[in-house]
Design an enzyme around this catalytic site. Structure first.
Site, PDB file in Angstrom:
ATOM      1  N   THR A  12       0.774  -1.229   0.057  1.00 54.39           N
ATOM      2  CA  THR A  12       0.215  -0.240  -0.212  1.00 54.39           C
ATOM      3  C   THR A  12       0.896   1.115  -0.230  1.00 54.39           C
ATOM      4  O   THR A  12       1.947   1.398   0.693  1.00 54.39           O
ATOM      5  CB  THR A  12      -1.057  -0.093   1.337  1.00 54.39           C
ATOM      6  OG1 THR A  12      -1.982   1.196   1.269  1.00 54.39           O
ATOM      7  CG2 THR A  12      -0.177   0.076   2.338  1.00 54.39           C
ATOM      8  N   LYS A  17      -3.336   3.640   6.085  1.00 50.84           N
ATOM      9  CA  LYS A  17      -3.852   2.171   6.157  1.00 50.84           C
ATOM     10  C   LYS A  17      -2.854   1.303   6.793  1.00 50.84           C
ATOM     11  O   LYS A  17      -2.995   0.427   7.683  1.00 50.84           O
ATOM     12  CB  LYS A  17      -4.101   1.855   4.874  1.00 50.84           C
ATOM     13  CG  LYS A  17      -5.477   2.190   4.241  1.00 50.84           C
ATOM     14  CD  LYS A  17      -5.597   1.455   2.816  1.00 50.84           C
ATOM     15  CE  LYS A  17      -6.938   1.818   2.260  1.00 50.84           C
ATOM     16  NZ  LYS A  17      -7.171   1.259   0.905  1.00 50.84           N
ATOM     17  N   GLU A  43      -4.909  -0.855 -10.666  1.00 52.38           N
ATOM     18  CA  GLU A  43      -6.437  -0.559 -10.034  1.00 52.38           C
ATOM     19  C   GLU A  43      -7.394  -0.498 -11.320  1.00 52.38           C
ATOM     20  O   GLU A  43      -7.070   0.223 -12.052  1.00 52.38           O
ATOM     21  CB  GLU A  43      -6.326   0.848  -9.290  1.00 52.38           C
ATOM     22  CG  GLU A  43      -5.699   0.625  -7.882  1.00 52.38           C
ATOM     23  CD  GLU A  43      -6.406   1.432  -6.980  1.00 52.38           C
ATOM     24  OE1 GLU A  43      -7.742   1.454  -6.971  1.00 52.38           O
ATOM     25  OE2 GLU A  43      -5.825   1.931  -6.082  1.00 52.38           O
ATOM     26  N   ASP A  72      -8.553  -3.171  -0.286  1.00 56.09           N
ATOM     27  CA  ASP A  72      -9.094  -2.120  -1.065  1.00 56.09           C
ATOM     28  C   ASP A  72     -10.653  -1.837  -0.039  1.00 56.09           C
ATOM     29  O   ASP A  72     -11.147  -2.884   0.331  1.00 56.09           O
ATOM     30  CB  ASP A  72      -9.720  -2.656  -2.237  1.00 56.09           C
ATOM     31  CG  ASP A  72      -9.367  -1.687  -3.232  1.00 56.09           C
ATOM     32  OD1 ASP A  72      -8.328  -1.508  -3.819  1.00 56.09           O
ATOM     33  OD2 ASP A  72     -10.421  -0.897  -3.618  1.00 56.09           O
ATOM     34  N   PHE A 150      -8.255   9.469   7.781  1.00 51.98           N
ATOM     35  CA  PHE A 150      -7.912  10.065   6.433  1.00 51.98           C
ATOM     36  C   PHE A 150      -9.290   9.951   5.714  1.00 51.98           C
ATOM     37  O   PHE A 150     -10.434   9.336   6.030  1.00 51.98           O
ATOM     38  CB  PHE A 150      -6.942   9.355   5.693  1.00 51.98           C
ATOM     39  CG  PHE A 150      -7.301   7.822   5.650  1.00 51.98           C
ATOM     40  CD1 PHE A 150      -7.102   6.693   6.671  1.00 51.98           C
ATOM     41  CD2 PHE A 150      -7.499   7.301   4.458  1.00 51.98           C
ATOM     42  CE1 PHE A 150      -7.372   5.372   6.580  1.00 51.98           C
ATOM     43  CE2 PHE A 150      -7.752   5.822   4.207  1.00 51.98           C
ATOM     44  CZ  PHE A 150      -7.763   4.994   5.338  1.00 51.98           C
ATOM     45  N   LYS A 174     -10.954   3.568  16.315  1.00 55.40           N
ATOM     46  CA  LYS A 174     -11.269   3.165  15.109  1.00 55.40           C
ATOM     47  C   LYS A 174     -11.174   1.617  14.775  1.00 55.40           C
ATOM     48  O   LYS A 174     -11.984   1.191  14.234  1.00 55.40           O
ATOM     49  CB  LYS A 174     -10.565   4.167  14.051  1.00 55.40           C
ATOM     50  CG  LYS A 174     -11.173   3.890  12.491  1.00 55.40           C
ATOM     51  CD  LYS A 174     -10.378   4.750  11.753  1.00 55.40           C
ATOM     52  CE  LYS A 174     -10.832   4.304  10.089  1.00 55.40           C
ATOM     53  NZ  LYS A 174      -9.983   4.912   9.130  1.00 55.40           N
ATOM     54  N   ARG A 180     -11.795  -2.038   8.542  1.00 56.17           N
ATOM     55  CA  ARG A 180     -10.397  -2.630   8.034  1.00 56.17           C
ATOM     56  C   ARG A 180      -9.914  -3.405   9.281  1.00 56.17           C
ATOM     57  O   ARG A 180      -9.460  -4.415   9.065  1.00 56.17           O
ATOM     58  CB  ARG A 180      -9.421  -1.554   8.185  1.00 56.17           C
ATOM     59  CG  ARG A 180      -7.981  -1.853   7.573  1.00 56.17           C
ATOM     60  CD  ARG A 180      -7.076  -0.646   7.078  1.00 56.17           C
ATOM     61  NE  ARG A 180      -7.641  -0.158   5.882  1.00 56.17           N
ATOM     62  CZ  ARG A 180      -8.591   1.020   5.875  1.00 56.17           C
ATOM     63  NH1 ARG A 180      -8.455   1.819   6.954  1.00 56.17           N
ATOM     64  NH2 ARG A 180      -9.277   1.424   4.727  1.00 56.17           N
TER      65      ARG A 180
HETATM   66  P1  IMP Z   1      -8.985   2.576  -1.459  1.00 55.21           P
HETATM   67  O1  IMP Z   1      -9.251   2.352  -2.825  1.00 55.21           O
HETATM   68  O2  IMP Z   1      -9.110   1.461  -0.833  1.00 55.21           O
HETATM   69  O3  IMP Z   1      -7.525   3.221  -1.110  1.00 55.21           O
HETATM   70  O4  IMP Z   1     -10.114   3.472  -0.861  1.00 55.21           O
HETATM   71  C1  IMP Z   1     -10.905   4.249  -1.796  1.00 55.21           C
HETATM   72  C2  IMP Z   1     -11.317   5.680  -1.198  1.00 55.21           C
HETATM   73  O5  IMP Z   1     -11.791   5.139   0.279  1.00 55.21           O
HETATM   74  C3  IMP Z   1      -9.922   6.277  -0.782  1.00 55.21           C
HETATM   75  O6  IMP Z   1     -10.198   7.630  -1.452  1.00 55.21           O
HETATM   76  C4  IMP Z   1      -9.726   6.249   0.540  1.00 55.21           C
HETATM   77  O7  IMP Z   1      -9.145   7.448   1.102  1.00 55.21           O
HETATM   78  C5  IMP Z   1     -11.017   6.012   1.150  1.00 55.21           C
HETATM   79  N1  IMP Z   1     -10.989   5.165   2.197  1.00 55.21           N
HETATM   80  C6  IMP Z   1     -10.555   4.002   2.390  1.00 55.21           C
HETATM   81  N2  IMP Z   1     -10.432   3.403   3.656  1.00 55.21           N
HETATM   82  C7  IMP Z   1     -10.918   4.559   4.412  1.00 55.21           C
HETATM   83  C8  IMP Z   1     -11.315   4.546   5.637  1.00 55.21           C
HETATM   84  O8  IMP Z   1     -10.842   3.677   6.631  1.00 55.21           O
HETATM   85  N3  IMP Z   1     -11.756   5.717   6.331  1.00 55.21           N
HETATM   86  C9  IMP Z   1     -12.108   6.896   5.307  1.00 55.21           C
HETATM   87  N4  IMP Z   1     -11.873   6.806   4.029  1.00 55.21           N
HETATM   88  C10 IMP Z   1     -11.291   5.610   3.552  1.00 55.21           C
END
Ligand code: IMP
Length: 195
Positions: A12, A17, A43, A72, A150, A174, A180
């Site tokens: 990552t 994360k 992706e 993801d 985030f 959290k 997660r």
């Molecule tokens: P990703 O493709 O898994 O990185 O996540 C897709 C979108 O969701 C990204 O813009 C991340 O910032 C958001 N995201 C993923 N996990 C979280 C979280 O735990 N809290 C808030 N936003 C998240």
């Protein structure tokens, strides 16, 4: 003599994360070591988080010599947006952002939302790919609140902490309820049993 720990790489580029997972990992007494790896994955835009996760995993499979996993996630506003942004979460965060989401739902009093996380792991000892999932239910905040976390954290209020957004929780708080954290605990259970 203590057995040498096996490496598992978490691929990552998102340090938040990695910190969340690392925080959970430190509480376990596993015979594995987690390392961050920022190798570029591919992706795709697909209709489910699982599909995106599996493609991402397989896009670097040939380059990896140890066990590794990717994660993801998606943010789903079930009421009133029928699950949007879901698989478009990243794009939506980068375009309209949290402010834009709040704007879309400003006329609705009751909202429902959830996060979903999928961890896809290639586990080298058995040469298999395994999927672990986690979700957390809650609602959308009326305003952007909090400095932690985030992504969509400042606008998501989990049912378990009804007065705070994810961004107002500590990383430990959290993790106890998050998508997660739940997916991760399933991965840990797997590793404990496979040992
Ligand atoms: P990703 O493709 O898994 O990185 O996540 C897709 C979108 O969701 C990204 O813009 C991340 O910032 C958001 N995201 C993923 N996990 C979280 C979280 O735990 N809290 C808030 N936003 C998240």
């Amino acid at each position: 003599m203590e057995k040498e720990k096996e490496m598992i790489y978490f691929i990552t580029g998102n340090n938040s994360k990695f910190n969340e997972i690392q925080n959970l990992f430190q509480k376990e007494n596993l015979s594995y070591e987690i390392m961050q790896n920022t190798i570029k994955t591919t992706e795709i835009q697909a209709s489910s988080i699982e599909e995106v996760a599996l493609f991402k995993l397989n896009s670097v499979r040939e380059k990896m010599t140890h066990s590794f996993f990717i994660e993801d996630a998606g943010f789903f506003v079930d009421v009133p947006l029928n699950g949007f942004p879901g698989v478009y979460s990243k794009y939506v965060l980068n375009t309209i952002g949290n402010k834009g989401i709040l704007n879309l739902i400003k006329d609705y009093h009751d909202t429902k939302a959830h996060f979903k996380a999928v961890i896809a792991m290639y586990f080298q000892p058995i040469n298999e790919t395994i999927i672990f999932e986690g979700t957390v239910d809650g609602k959308v905040a009326r305003t952007i609140r909090g400095r932690g976390g985030f992504g969509f954290d400042p606008i998501f209020i989990p049912n378990e902490f009804p007065n705070r957004t994810f961004a107002e929780l500590t990383i430990e708080e959290k993790n106890t309820v998050s998508h997660r954290g739940k997916a991760w605990r399933k991965l840990v259970e797997f590793l404990e049993h496979v040992d």
